[in-house]
Design an enzyme around this catalytic site. Structure first.
Site, short mmCIF file in Angstrom:
data_model
loop_
_atom_site.label_atom_id
_atom_site.label_comp_id
_atom_site.label_asym_id
_atom_site.label_seq_id
_atom_site.Cartn_x
_atom_site.Cartn_y
_atom_site.Cartn_z
N GLN A 11 13.10 8.00 -80.61
CA GLN A 11 11.94 7.89 -79.65
C GLN A 11 10.52 8.44 -79.95
O GLN A 11 9.66 7.58 -79.44
CB GLN A 11 12.33 9.04 -78.33
CG GLN A 11 13.50 8.56 -77.62
CD GLN A 11 14.78 9.21 -78.05
OE1 GLN A 11 14.85 9.84 -79.11
NE2 GLN A 11 15.92 8.99 -77.41
N CYS A 35 7.39 15.36 -74.37
CA CYS A 35 7.89 16.60 -74.03
C CYS A 35 7.82 17.63 -74.86
O CYS A 35 7.80 19.09 -74.37
CB CYS A 35 9.41 16.32 -73.56
SG CYS A 35 10.49 16.13 -74.92
N MET A 91 14.55 8.97 -71.09
CA MET A 91 15.50 10.17 -71.22
C MET A 91 16.87 9.93 -70.33
O MET A 91 17.77 10.27 -70.71
CB MET A 91 14.64 11.33 -71.41
CG MET A 91 13.58 11.70 -72.44
SD MET A 91 13.01 13.18 -72.54
CE MET A 91 14.12 14.39 -73.13
#
Length: 530
Positions: free
Chosen positions: A132, A48, A209
């Site tokens: 992550q 992202c 997420m």
């Protein structure tokens, strides 16, 4: 190795979302990269907050400047790095449009490897220390491996990056506290509502997420509603955390019911429009609505923020909270930076030293073959009367002479492994002794790298701070040098890297790290130095 890409540091969200590459699109992008004649291997990391291309040039890198040369080679004499950089830029611009070009940054050689290691250690993340990134990088590696675009050179660096990331998380507390975009979003919700208990939170999406956010919301006492295009996935997530699943058709009703909306889908277009929020606002009878969009591309149309009593935050709006989070882990980040620098230096030294091996083995073969030829000539002439014992003594003498003659040049070459000028000396060595044209002879051919290291009494292979040393190519799994296979297996995710079976030895300047003029290569490709 080269790197080209952009991140939250170089591009705002409206630029990043143009270049967002979904998981199912990655094989096609990798194929486009490696279809270019300048790129031999490629890895694409798309999250992202970043889209980055790591690639290894297909052909041999240009030689480093020779002693006495007036200056480093000009831009037009760096075709390999330039072409690889330009090819990667062309692919990314083809995806995101010309508007992304000015936000792209590039690095080459050791700078590219250092950047890769920093990314894996989450030092380049928007939330420093978030966990992550390691999973995202592992997935990128698996996709590249499945697409057959990840080979030995780039594979070594990529798998080592995973090890570096794990080491940073093990040896520092960089992951303590709020360590993800999801957790920062929940902290923002807490700032909006002093307590989340008694409030309804709507979660749009059921991915990784969203799952992280759902657990934090429930832990904070909020009533949770989950809406997803797949009702089964929404139900599975809601069941896990004790929330209420709803079908996608009830999105508008769910927005009406919610006090706070957190959206994290993989939709390529907006899922929450101004018209939807306008209708929801009317039904809410003036109650304020807070929306947090943590998706890239964005899920919620930015025009929503213009409506009265509606407050929208996206990932870039979380930067202030992130800055506070980073301050609390500054000391750990400094420790992590030192680990990354240490690992990058060890990797560079090891890579260059591995590139020296073919030249050293060739020099030994050439020297020994000359000595053996002279001894055999004498044994066929004036010394033909010697018996087996004397002949054996002469054979031992040849080995001892070879070891003593090559001890100094071998140890000095290996000591220079971290010096980029080593390529000059290797080239001179090959030319002066005609190493590439040396005939193979049975005695010299039997000499494995492990024997050479022992005979030369040189320093050991450089170790990282963790003490893991790459194995000699001739000795593996406890086998003696003469019993081992001449070419070890390709790189595995164990931090020990070797050549592919049957791979042709490369000269020193063709290693992962060697680049003639990194700054010139990046500048010539029209990129920023990341």
């Amino acid at each position: 190795m080269i790197f080209v890409g952009l991140s939250h540091k170089s591009a705002p969200i409206e630029v990043r979302e143009r270049l967002a590459i979904g998981r199912d699109q990655l094989p096609e992008v990798l194929a486009r990269l490696t279809a270019h004649p300048a790129i031999g291997e490629a890895l694409v990391l798309s999250t992202c907050n970043r889209v980055e291309v790591y690639a290894s040039p297909r052909q041999q890198a240009p030689a480093l400047p020779r002693p006495g040369s007036a200056s480093p080679p000009p831009d037009d004499e760096l075709p390999l790095e330039n072409e690889a950089l330009r090819a990667a830029v062309a692919v990314l611009v083809g995806i995101g449009g010309d508007g992304v070009r000015g936000h792209l940054a590039g690095r080459v050689g050791s700078d590219a490897v250092l950047h890769l290691f920093r990314v894996a250690a989450s030092l380049d993340s928007m939330v420093v220390g978030e966990p992550q990134i390691l999973g995202q990088m592992k997935e990128a590696i698996e996709i590249a491996r499945g697409a057959r675009t990840l080979g030995v050179k780039l594979g070594r660096a990529a798998h080592r990056a995973i090890k570096v990331g794990k080491r940073v998380r093990t040896e520092t507390a960089i992951g303590a506290g709020q360590v993800s975009v999801s957790s920062v979003a929940i902290d923002l919700a807490r700032q909006i509502f002093a307590e989340l208990a008694g409030h309804t939170a709507l979660l749009i999406g059921a991915g990784e997420m969203a799952e992280a956010a759902s657990k934090l919301l429930v832990r904070a006492g909020a009533r949770l509603v989950v809406v997803n295009r797949s009702l089964d996935r929404a139900a599975a997530l809601a069941r896990e955390v004790g929330g209420e699943p709803r079908p996608w058709a009830e999105l508008e009703r769910s927005v009406i019911d919610a006090d706070i909306v957190i959206s994290s889908t993989s939709s390529p277009s907006y899922v929450v429009s101004p018209d939807l929020v306008r209708r929801a606002r009317k039904a809410r009878r003036g109650r304020s609505l807070f929306l947090i969009d943590i998706a890239v591309p964005r899920d919620i149309d930015p025009a929503v923020n213009k409506l009265d009593s509606v407050y929208l935050y996206d990932v870039d709006d979380l930067s202030q909270i992130v800055a506070q989070s980073v301050e609390g882990r500054a000391a750990e980040a400094t420790r992590a930076e030192a680990i990354v620098a240490d690992e990058a230096h060890a990797f560079e030294t090891w890579t260059l030293e591995r590139a020296l091996t073919p030249a050293i083995v060739g020099l030994r073969a050439r020297t020994r073959s000359i000595l053996v030829a002279e001894v055999e000539r004498s044994l066929a002439g004036k010394l033909r009367h010697l018996g087996p014992a004397e002949r054996q003594a002469l054979a031992l003498m040849v080995d001892a002479a070879t070891n003593k003659l090559l001890h100094v040049p071998t140890t000095r070459l290996r000591a220079m492994a971290s010096d980029p000028r080593v390529a000059e000396h290797v080239d001179s060595l090959r030319e002066l002794f005609d190493i590439d044209g040396a005939p193979a002879e049975s005695g010299a051919a039997a000499l494995a790298e492990g024997e050479l290291r022992g005979a030369a009494d040189g320093p050991p292979t450089p170790r990282s701070a963790r003490g893991a040393a790459p194995p000699a190519s001739g000795a593996r799994n406890g086998a003696s040098p003469r019993q081992a296979e001449p070419c070890p297996q390709a790189a595995e995710d164990n931090g020990l890297y070797a050549r592919q079976p049957g791979a042709r030895p490369q000269p020193a300047e063709a290693g992962v790290m060697a680049v003639a003029n990194p700054a010139a290569a990046v500048r010539a490709a029209g990129l920023k130095g990341a």
